[in-house]
Design an enzyme around this catalytic site. Sequence first.
Site, PDB file in Angstrom:
ATOM      1  N   LYS A  83       0.860  -1.189   0.000  1.00 45.49           N
ATOM      2  CA  LYS A  83       0.000   0.000   0.000  1.00 45.49           C
ATOM      3  C   LYS A  83       0.894   1.236   0.000  1.00 45.49           C
ATOM      4  O   LYS A  83       1.777   1.378   0.862  1.00 45.49           O
ATOM      5  CB  LYS A  83      -0.860  -0.031   1.266  1.00 45.49           C
ATOM      6  CG  LYS A  83      -2.192   0.648   1.160  1.00 45.49           C
ATOM      7  CD  LYS A  83      -2.978   0.285   2.416  1.00 45.49           C
ATOM      8  CE  LYS A  83      -4.326   0.912   2.465  1.00 45.49           C
ATOM      9  NZ  LYS A  83      -4.959   0.720   3.767  1.00 45.49           N
TER      10      LYS A  83
HETATM   11  O1  G3P Z   1      -7.648   1.644   5.378  1.00 47.34           O
HETATM   12  C1  G3P Z   1      -7.882   2.954   5.038  1.00 47.34           C
HETATM   13  C2  G3P Z   1      -9.242   3.516   5.375  1.00 47.34           C
HETATM   14  O2  G3P Z   1     -10.226   2.548   5.200  1.00 47.34           O
HETATM   15  C3  G3P Z   1      -9.290   4.254   6.669  1.00 47.34           C
HETATM   16  O3  G3P Z   1     -10.587   4.599   7.071  1.00 47.34           O
HETATM   17  O4  G3P Z   1     -12.095   5.275   8.904  1.00 47.34           O
HETATM   18  O5  G3P Z   1      -9.667   5.863   9.039  1.00 47.34           O
HETATM   19  O6  G3P Z   1     -11.160   7.013   7.408  1.00 47.34           O
HETATM   20  P1  G3P Z   1     -10.890   5.749   8.160  1.00 47.34           P
END
Ligand code: G3P
Length: 232
Positions: A83
């Site tokens: 990633k």
């Molecule tokens: O993995 C990346 C993403 O899904 C993070 O989500 O909830 O931290 O905005 P969030």
Amino acid sequence: MKLFLDTADLEEIRTVARWGVLDGVTTNPTLYAKVGGSYEEILQEVCRITPGPVSAEVVADDIDGMLSEGRAFAKLAPNIVVKVPMSETGLEAISRFADEGIKTNCTLIFTANQGLLAAKAGASLLSPFIGRLDDINQDGMEVIRELVGIVEMHDLDSEVLAASIRHPRHVTDAALAGCHVATLPFKVMQQMVQHPLTEKGIKTFREDWEKARAIIAKTGDKAKAAETVTPR
Ligand code: G3P
């Protein structure tokens, strides 16, 4: 649409794998920080649980650091996907990884143009963060719709992965937009299972079954058993 879990928690991953609906896993430094331990050992265990893609995120911000971290991740298991955050250096890293046959997931995408660039650089997964866009009063799902349209229209060799999912409606809308993958927190995966009428129905079926069995066992009176059925 493929469903990934967005977590580094092994118990959550094992649980959803047992449900038979786990297509892969995404992790990031924040999710790793919530569980601690060795990131490498966690990734290897996740790769043993699921044969699907498992994203491991680089934290370096220079090209040599990104390449070195990504190559080390790629050696951990054949299903590791590196990633890489969207940036000029990130694009260069994605392109170099593609030349080396290492799959990448371009993360922190907030516009369709960023996704287009990542696809052209060679990322196999493009991760728009829809929840974080919604958080600042922009329409995250619109980026999904635009990017899915671009990928399909131009036959790009990438899949759109809806990330930063906050609730089950995001999953439905992403699926209807033709999104290829969504990565979900465990809580949202559980919320997708639940419905109050399902829970009520299971309870009623069990109660009716037990009442009827008891009456038939005691009296053999089927008509009396039928009278005890719970009205809907
Ligand atoms: O993995 C990346 C993403 O899904 C993070 O989500 O909830 O931290 O905005 P969030």
